[in-house]
Design an enzyme around this catalytic site. Structure first.
Site, short mmCIF file in Angstrom:
data_model
loop_
_atom_site.label_atom_id
_atom_site.label_comp_id
_atom_site.label_asym_id
_atom_site.label_seq_id
_atom_site.Cartn_x
_atom_site.Cartn_y
_atom_site.Cartn_z
N LYS A 1 50.13 -15.31 53.02
CA LYS A 1 50.11 -15.35 51.54
C LYS A 1 51.51 -15.33 50.91
O LYS A 1 52.18 -16.34 50.96
CB LYS A 1 49.17 -14.27 51.02
CG LYS A 1 47.75 -14.54 51.56
CD LYS A 1 46.61 -13.78 50.95
CE LYS A 1 45.29 -14.39 51.41
NZ LYS A 1 44.45 -13.56 52.22
N ASP B 1 47.23 -5.50 59.53
CA ASP B 1 47.10 -6.82 58.92
C ASP B 1 47.53 -6.71 57.47
O ASP B 1 46.79 -6.21 56.63
CB ASP B 1 45.66 -7.32 59.05
CG ASP B 1 45.49 -8.71 58.44
OD1 ASP B 1 46.48 -9.25 57.89
OD2 ASP B 1 44.37 -9.26 58.51
N TYR C 1 38.85 -8.10 56.46
CA TYR C 1 38.83 -9.51 56.82
C TYR C 1 40.16 -9.88 57.44
O TYR C 1 41.21 -9.50 56.94
CB TYR C 1 38.58 -10.37 55.57
CG TYR C 1 38.60 -11.86 55.82
CD1 TYR C 1 37.56 -12.49 56.52
CD2 TYR C 1 39.65 -12.66 55.36
CE1 TYR C 1 37.58 -13.86 56.75
CE2 TYR C 1 39.66 -14.03 55.58
CZ TYR C 1 38.63 -14.62 56.27
OH TYR C 1 38.65 -15.99 56.49
C1 LIG Z 1 43.70 -13.99 53.59
C2 LIG Z 1 43.69 -13.05 54.72
C3 LIG Z 1 43.68 -13.49 56.06
C4 LIG Z 1 43.52 -14.95 56.41
O1 LIG Z 1 44.56 -15.74 55.97
P1 LIG Z 1 44.34 -17.32 55.83
O2 LIG Z 1 45.69 -17.82 55.44
O3 LIG Z 1 43.29 -17.50 54.78
O4 LIG Z 1 43.91 -17.83 57.15
C5 LIG Z 1 43.82 -12.57 57.05
N1 LIG Z 1 43.93 -11.25 56.78
C6 LIG Z 1 43.91 -10.79 55.52
C7 LIG Z 1 44.06 -9.33 55.27
C8 LIG Z 1 43.78 -11.67 54.44
O5 LIG Z 1 43.74 -11.19 53.21
#
Ligand SMILES: *Cc1c(COP(=O)(O)O)cnc(C)c1O
Length: 426
Positions: free
Chosen positions: A265, A237, A144
């Site tokens: 995060k 990511d 994701y």
């Molecule tokens: C949470 C997450 C996102 C998206 O971040 P948001 O702050 O919710 O937009 C993108 N990539 C990864 C791997 C994530 O865990």
């Protein structure tokens, strides 16, 4: 457990807010029951509107590595607020946070701050496309990267998987540039490279959005080599795994350098921050140095930056933190595993630093299809039974669990004891 107030608040919320929530997983749809409305946090715990107290294994989905209401982060936020909440002009603290991040990743030269993980990955992909001059990207099933159009894809039909939109409202014209590969399967990546004109590969090197499934080191090395061979930019990511799996995310564990790394995060210490960083020759293509456009009214917001800075400084000064967090995560998972075994429940797990993921599966998953073979009904039952006993796990089998520094050994033991009761009914 009395949840009357949460029930009332949820009904009221549903009148005004779509589904009563501002992000879908919070609605508890995949596990049943109603969402708990949170009144406040206290270290490792949250307290709901009915006064129930829960040990929190979600920690705002990752950001709160020191738990709720950490004094150092709280103080730095309060101080920042007193000077004004936003200017839309440069502030010194942005450079301070940039230095702290880049110091951990000496191979990355420049960074840009945004306000969410979604923005970070979306912008990183734009840069990758702009620099490579190629439109097609490869994404992995089960990873994701936020909710931008070209990433909301599911596998299409046919031998080679050009993506099809996984949500109404996403034009098929957008997702036809997204090719889908299988996690930990290098042959599926090769097929995608053959099928498209690929300029960018995006991957969670430690996948945390299909529960927790780390990529094999060998697979990532081959992936990097394929990118190089094909003139494609590799994006790691690490919005979730950065500062979570280790201080340096996957880089701290595997030492593999991507071309661009995205963060989110933990980097915001509980405030909205995202970022992407890369080598100078890539990042200098970004506006205002180069022609690739990206902007944000609240980007580098001083209050959010101050929370991130306090968080990162504290992480860096706690040398043994990740070992301690990992030991707690291991203890929790090993405890669950032995209880599951006693009760003849198929159970496997992964731990990376402060992250853990478990599966009611016959084997340890290596990719999304493996994860999907898990027993979701059993997870739903696990979730509601643990919640009743005061343990707040993710309301979906496809999420990672998080340990925070405020969790004690006794908290972990209590959780294992609760699972030994719950497991009998699973
Ligand atoms: C949470 C997450 C996102 C998206 O971040 P948001 O702050 O919710 O937009 C993108 N990539 C990864 C791997 C994530 O865990």
């Amino acid at each position: 457990m009395n949840t009357q107030n949460s029930q009332k608040l949820f009904q009221e919320a549903q009148k005004y807010i779509v589904g009563g929530v501002n992000s879908p997983v919070r609605a508890f749809k995949s596990v049943g029951g109603i969402p708990i409305f949170i009144k406040k946090g206290e270290g490792a715990y949250i307290i709901d509107e009915d006064g129930n107290k829960y040990l929190d294994f979600i920690q705002s989905w990752g950001p709160l590595i020191f738990g709720h209401c950490d004094k150092d982060i709280e103080n730095s936020i309060c101080q920042a607020v007193q000077n004004g909440t936003s200017f839309g002009a440069p502030t010194a603290i942005e450079t301070e946070l940039a230095k702290e991040v880049l110091e951990l990743f000496p191979y990355l030269d420049k960074i840009r701050f945004v306000s969410s993980g979604t923005e970070a990955t979306m912008s990183a992909i734009r840069v990758a496309r702009g620099v490579s001059g190629k439109d097609d990207i490869i994404k992995f099933k089960g990873c994701y990267h936020g909710h931008s159009d070209s990433l909301l894809v599911s596998a299409g039909s046919g031998a080679v998987t050009f993506g099809t939109p996984s949500s109404p409202g996403v034009p098929a014209d957008f997702t036809k540039h997204t090719l889908l590969a299988d996690y930990n399967d290098i042959d599926s990546v090769k097929k995608c490279f053959e099928a498209g004109n690929v300029g960018c590969v995006i991957i969670e090197p430690i996948a945390g959005n299909m529960s927790l499934v780390p990529a094999d080191k060998e697979f990532l090395l081959e992936l990097k080599a394929l990118c190089k061979e094909n003139g494609a930019i590799l994006i790691f990511d690490e919005v979730m795994s950065g500062f979570r799996a280790s201080l340096k995310g996957s880089y701290g564990l595997l030492g593999i350098e991507a071309d661009i790394v995205t963060f989110g995060k933990v980097i915001g210490g509980g405030m909205p921050v995202g970022a992407f960083a890369g080598k100078a020759e890539i990042m200098r293509q970004l506006s205002p140095e180069g022609p690739i456009y990206q902007a944000g009214t609240l980007s580098g917001n001083p209050v959010a930056m101050s929370a991130g800075l306090a968080s990162l400084k504290k992480l860096k000064s706690n040398e043994n933190l990740y070992t301690e967090l990992q030991t707690k995560a291991e203890t929790l998972m090993a405890g669950f595993a032995s209880i599951a075994k006693e009760n003849n429940i198929p159970f496997h797990y992964n731990v990376r630093g402060s992250m853990f993921g478990f599966f009611f599966n016959d084997k340890l998953p290596k990719n999304f299809d493996d994860v999907c073979a898990g027993d979701e009904e059993r997870y739903a039952k696990f979730h509601s039974e643990m919640l009743k006993r005061g343990f707040y796990f993710a309301p979906s089998a496809y999420e990672t669990g998080f340990i925070c520094s405020a969790m004690s050994g006794a908290d972990i033991e209590k959780s294992i004891d609760a699972f030994s009761e719950v497991a009998k009914a699973l």
